[in-house]
Design an enzyme around this catalytic site. Structure first.
Site, short mmCIF file in Angstrom:
data_model
loop_
_atom_site.label_atom_id
_atom_site.label_comp_id
_atom_site.label_asym_id
_atom_site.label_seq_id
_atom_site.Cartn_x
_atom_site.Cartn_y
_atom_site.Cartn_z
N SER A 1 0.81 -1.22 0.00
CA SER A 1 0.00 0.00 0.00
C SER A 1 0.85 1.27 0.00
CB SER A 1 -0.95 -0.01 1.21
OG SER A 1 -0.20 -0.17 2.40
N THR A 2 2.08 1.22 0.50
CA THR A 2 2.95 2.40 0.48
C THR A 2 3.62 2.53 -0.89
OG1 THR A 2 3.43 1.82 2.79
CG2 THR A 2 4.66 3.65 1.85
N GLY B 1 8.04 -0.36 0.38
CA GLY B 1 7.63 -0.27 1.78
C GLY B 1 8.33 -1.35 2.61
N ALA B 2 7.98 -1.41 3.87
CA ALA B 2 8.52 -2.45 4.75
C ALA B 2 7.53 -2.68 5.88
CB ALA B 2 9.88 -2.05 5.30
N LYS C 1 10.25 -7.65 5.53
CA LYS C 1 9.34 -7.41 4.41
C LYS C 1 8.61 -8.71 4.07
CE LYS C 1 10.49 -5.11 0.81
NZ LYS C 1 9.11 -4.61 0.80
N GLY D 1 3.09 -8.81 2.57
CA GLY D 1 2.25 -8.85 1.36
C GLY D 1 2.55 -10.06 0.49
N GLU E 1 10.94 -9.12 -4.39
CA GLU E 1 11.45 -7.87 -3.81
C GLU E 1 12.94 -8.00 -3.50
OE1 GLU E 1 7.36 -6.26 -1.69
OE2 GLU E 1 8.72 -7.50 -0.54
N LYS F 1 6.04 1.50 11.62
CA LYS F 1 6.87 0.35 11.22
C LYS F 1 8.21 0.30 11.98
CE LYS F 1 3.86 -0.82 8.02
NZ LYS F 1 4.09 -0.76 6.61
O1 LIG Z 1 7.02 -6.38 1.72
C1 LIG Z 1 5.97 -6.00 1.26
C2 LIG Z 1 5.14 -6.82 0.37
O2 LIG Z 1 5.65 -8.10 0.22
C3 LIG Z 1 5.49 -4.65 1.63
O3 LIG Z 1 6.43 -3.71 1.25
C4 LIG Z 1 5.26 -4.58 3.09
O4 LIG Z 1 4.36 -5.60 3.43
C5 LIG Z 1 4.68 -3.22 3.51
O5 LIG Z 1 3.40 -3.11 3.00
P1 LIG Z 1 2.52 -1.80 3.21
O6 LIG Z 1 3.21 -0.70 2.49
O7 LIG Z 1 1.19 -2.17 2.60
O8 LIG Z 1 2.43 -1.55 4.68
#
Ligand SMILES: O=C(CO)[C@H](O)[C@H](O)COP(=O)(O)O
Length: 327
Positions: free
Chosen positions: A57-58, A113-114, A125, A128, A134, A152
């Protein structure tokens, strides 16, 4: 979740995030903070760059912003390398030219994102589910810019109490999950297969298996069908109640297990971390020198240094348009 943010108005796409100030307290949502961090990161993208496009989402905000700047002609000749099928679809739909690691084995920059960031800029990470792609993409970029809201930040990897994902082959997944759990008994580890029931809200790239075609077991303790990654694998989520200790040793031990494909610890990979929070945006750059580790010098907000004892201290306050961002 709404987060009080006294210094910000919600950002418009026309103005750099950090130039918007408000005299009265403004409450920003977590998603708005993610967008602020993402827009700040895209300021580091230059025309002609090969750019790793993260997942989640980020990262989605960063991909949107890159597309917007391409359409406005402010960025030109960008080539995107997506880290998941979901990001591939998003970028394609926005008209970002795409390629892959076969054609572009070295990237100029990646933005992603992380789930967790520790004080040494190590990451978790993959909540998702896109950790393998990644890691492949972000492992070969000259700059890896991580964008997060301040929720985070953790004291140690695993410290959020939330999942540390491990991608495994489907074959005898219970066997592999048990071995992973045993590896981290000292940290109170519980290993759970990610399923359609347990992955609600976490799916960024993968999909849920329609058929249980794997051998050994089809018992789903969590309920639902296994979450399947873009690569046809499963994800076992590790939950810790205590610090796992030496991260490099933990990484090596996980990767030594046959059946493991990759894990979600991204150690020593991030070169810049952009954190959006209620006191502004902090940019942490990993610069190693012989003395202390200088973590942040940014054009906007704060200068932080990491002392030899591992603590971070703000050593100076930056000014933006005559106003103090952090004190
Ligand atoms: O590693 C990831 C996906 O595999 C994302 O970067 C991580 O889960 C952060 O997600 P979001 O930005 O939705 O908080």
């Amino acid at each position: 979740m709404a987060i009080p943010c006294p210094h910000f108005n919600p950002v418009t796409s026309e103005k750099p995030a950090m130039e918007v100030l408000s005299p009265s307290p403004v409450v920003l949502t977590q998603d708005e903070l993610k967008r602020i961090a993402a827009y700040k990161a895209v300021e580091m993208v230059e025309s002609g760059m090969v750019v790793g496009l993260g997942t989640g989402s980020t990262a989605k905000h960063a991909v949107d912003r890159i597309a917007e700047l391409l359409h406005k002609g402010k960025l030109k000749k960008i080539i995107g390398i997506p880290t998941s099928t979901k990001t591939h679809k998003q970028a394609l739909s926005l008209g970002i030219p795409l390629s892959d690691l076969d054609s572009h084995p070295v990237l100029d920059i990646a933005i992603d994102g992380a789930d967790e960031i520790d004080p040494n800029l190590n990451l978790v990470k993959g909540r998702g589910g896109s950790l393998l792609r990644e890691k492949m993409v972000e492992g070969v970029c000259k700059k890896f810019v991580v964008i997060v809201d301040e929720s985070k930040l953790v004291k140690y990897i695993g410290g959020s109490g939330l999942a540390m994902p491990v991608e495994i082959v489907p074959f005898c997944w219970k066997f592999t999950a048990k071995r992973l759990q045993e590896l981290f008994e000292h940290a109170g580890c519980v290993a759970k297969l990610r399923t359609s029931a347990s992955s609600n809200g976490m799916e960024n790239g993968g999909y849920v298996a329609k058929l249980s075609t794997f051998a050994c077991s089809n018992g789903m303790e969590n309920g639902g069908l296994p979450f399947v990654t873009d690569n046809g694998n499963y994800v076992v989520d590790l939950y810790f109640t205590r610090d796992i200790g030496d991260l490099k040793a933990a990484s090596d031990a996980i990767l030594r297990l046959a059946g493991v494909v990759e894990h979600g610890m991204f150690l020593d990979m991030a070169t810049t971390v952009i954190v959006a929070g209620d006191r502004g945006v902090t940019i942490k750059n990993k610069i190693i020198n012989n003395a202390d580790e200088l973590i942040s010098i940014s054009n906007s907000i704060a200068i932080e240094a990491k002392r030899k004892d591992g603590q971070y201290v703000t050593v100076a306050t930056a000014l933006s348009k005559g106003r103090t961002w952090l004190s």
